[in-house]
Write an enzyme that holds these catalytic residues in place. Structure first.
Site, PDB file in Angstrom:
ATOM      1  N   LYS A  15       0.880  -1.178   0.000  1.00  0.00           N
ATOM      2  CA  LYS A  15       0.000   0.000   0.000  1.00  0.00           C
ATOM      3  C   LYS A  15       0.910   1.218   0.000  1.00  0.00           C
ATOM      4  O   LYS A  15       1.294   1.735   1.047  1.00  0.00           O
ATOM      5  CB  LYS A  15      -0.886  -0.051   1.246  1.00  0.00           C
ATOM      6  CG  LYS A  15      -1.951   1.014   1.327  1.00  0.00           C
ATOM      7  CD  LYS A  15      -2.823   0.756   2.569  1.00  0.00           C
ATOM      8  CE  LYS A  15      -3.693   1.924   2.896  1.00  0.00           C
ATOM      9  NZ  LYS A  15      -4.758   2.177   1.910  1.00  0.00           N
TER      10      LYS A  15
HETATM   11  C1  LIG Z   1      -6.803   1.421  -3.383  1.00  0.00           C
HETATM   12  C2  LIG Z   1      -7.451   0.809  -2.171  1.00  0.00           C
HETATM   13  N1  LIG Z   1      -8.152  -0.355  -2.328  1.00  0.00           N
HETATM   14  C3  LIG Z   1      -8.762  -0.939  -1.275  1.00  0.00           C
HETATM   15  C4  LIG Z   1      -8.710  -0.376  -0.018  1.00  0.00           C
HETATM   16  C5  LIG Z   1      -9.387  -1.123   1.126  1.00  0.00           C
HETATM   17  O1  LIG Z   1      -8.365  -1.693   1.927  1.00  0.00           O
HETATM   18  P1  LIG Z   1      -8.659  -1.976   3.479  1.00  0.00           P
HETATM   19  O2  LIG Z   1      -8.737  -0.657   4.183  1.00  0.00           O
HETATM   20  O3  LIG Z   1      -7.499  -2.810   3.933  1.00  0.00           O
HETATM   21  O4  LIG Z   1      -9.964  -2.725   3.539  1.00  0.00           O
HETATM   22  C6  LIG Z   1      -8.012   0.824   0.204  1.00  0.00           C
HETATM   23  C7  LIG Z   1      -7.965   1.453   1.572  1.00  0.00           C
HETATM   24  N2  LIG Z   1      -8.086   2.875   1.508  1.00  0.00           N
HETATM   25  C8  LIG Z   1      -7.592   3.575   2.658  1.00  0.00           C
HETATM   26  C9  LIG Z   1      -7.268   4.992   2.279  1.00  0.00           C
HETATM   27  C10 LIG Z   1      -8.297   6.036   2.545  1.00  0.00           C
HETATM   28  C11 LIG Z   1      -7.683   7.419   2.341  1.00  0.00           C
HETATM   29  O5  LIG Z   1      -8.396   8.283   1.781  1.00  0.00           O
HETATM   30  O6  LIG Z   1      -6.516   7.625   2.694  1.00  0.00           O
HETATM   31  C12 LIG Z   1      -8.547   3.384   3.849  1.00  0.00           C
HETATM   32  O7  LIG Z   1      -9.692   2.940   3.649  1.00  0.00           O
HETATM   33  O8  LIG Z   1      -8.090   3.650   4.991  1.00  0.00           O
HETATM   34  C13 LIG Z   1      -7.357   1.407  -0.889  1.00  0.00           C
HETATM   35  O9  LIG Z   1      -6.657   2.553  -0.744  1.00  0.00           O
END
Ligand SMILES: Cc1[nH+]cc(COP(=O)(O)O)c(CN[C@@H](CCC(=O)O)C(=O)O)c1O
Length: 305
Positions: free
Chosen positions: A158
């Site tokens: 990430k």
């Molecule tokens: C591209 C992406 N895809 C899927 C997810 C979901 O992953 P998870 O949180 O492990 O279920 C997130 C989290 N996005 C983060 C960023 C938000 C932000 O604006 O900064 C979050 O949800 O914390 C992504 O950034």
């Protein structure tokens, strides 16, 4: 975000929020190689609890391994740092942002010779896509920008720099009145939202794209488990945008987005154009889990006291 009271964990110490600054010649600021997590803590009847903390710490460390960033702290030290950050800021519920970044000893593409820094912040953050979004669903538009090619961006990490792609997609669609972007992969299959994973429901079966081009979301993992526990079949498969158009229901998942129904994609109503019944059941179970109301999912909670 910078001018507020509180404490930030910086390279092993809790320091005053306003003093958590970096130099403008910080390598990660110029070249985008940093890894971060988005984690939530919720107020439960037994006190504040962080949702799936071990899994978030594991993904953070996987990201540093993928990018060959030598972590100066152990998973245990980072775990304690996260908990200390929540407690030092006296937060009952919050969003937690650990970030690992490359320092400012030298610039140039190669990061060699730079210190690897760690910072952890936490703050209150409500419904990412709005309370209305959680209850009524959001309007999503497929972006003209393509999600990462799997061999140019290693999406098991990430990484900060990947969010240029997300920003471009999100600002493109929100400028035109939509709430969030959906991105397709390099072959035109559905990948994920700019900050979320995607799910759809058809004939009672719950589908989500496989992990080739999207983040291995922890909420995605939680929701897949919850859906199975509720008795639904869950399939990971390549999805096309018109499969989503024709779906009975669709929703995004993410730590920030939680479980947000999608009521429309590309101006096509999804199902009845509102939160679907299976989405609602999954969403309610998810919130019961994070708020400590369901003993079956207490295993996912790390209490901070
Ligand atoms: C591209 C992406 N895809 C899927 C997810 C979901 O992953 P998870 O949180 O492990 O279920 C997130 C989290 N996005 C983060 C960023 C938000 C932000 O604006 O900064 C979050 O949800 O914390 C992504 O950034």
């Amino acid at each position: 975000m910078s001018d507020r009271d509180g404490f930030i964990w910086s390279d092993g110490k809790l320091i005053p929020w306003r003093e958590a600054n970096i130099h403008v010649l910080t390598h990660s600021l110029h070249y985008g190689m940093g890894v971060f997590e988005g984690i939530r803590a919720y107020k439960t009847p037994q006190g504040t609890a962080i949702f799936r903390l071990p899994e978030h710490v594991k993904r953070l460390f996987n990201g540093t391994k993928i990018f060959q960033m030598n972590m100066p702290y152990s998973p245990e030290e980072i775990t304690k740092g996260i908990i200390d950050t929540v407690n030092s800021n006296k937060l009952e519920a919050c969003y937690i942002r650990p970030i690992i970044f490359i320092g400012s000893q030298k610039l140039g593409i190669s990061p060699k010779g730079n210190t690897i820094h760690t910072a952890i912040a936490a703050w209150e953050w409500g419904a990412y896509l709005g309370e209305d979004g959680l209850n009524k669903g959001i309007r999503v538009k497929t972006s003209s920008f393509t999600r990462h090619f799997v061999n140019s961006s290693l999406v098991r990490a990430k990484a900060s720099g990947y969010y240029i792609n997300s920003i471009l997609a999100n600002q493109e669609v929100t400028a035109n009145g939509y709430d969030e972007a959906l991105l397709l992969d390099t072959e035109g299959y559905v990948s994920e939202g700019s900050g979320e994973n995607l799910f759809m429901v058809r004939n009672g079966i719950v589908y989500t794209p496989d992990l080739a081009s999207c983040l291995d979301g922890i909420t995605r993992d939680s929701v897949m488990q919850i859906a199975k526990d509720l008795g639904y079949e869950v399939r990971e498969k390549r999805l096309t945008r018109d499969e989503v158009y024709s779906a009975d229901e669709a929703f995004f998942t993410g730590t920030a987005a939680e479980v947000t129904p999608i009521r429309e994609l590309d101006d096509r109503s999804i199902g009845d154009g509102e939160r679907g019944p299976i989405t609602e059941r999954i969403q309610k179970t998810y919130f019961d889990a994070v708020y400590g109301r369901n003993d079956q999912y207490k295993k996912w909670l790390t209490y901070v006291k």
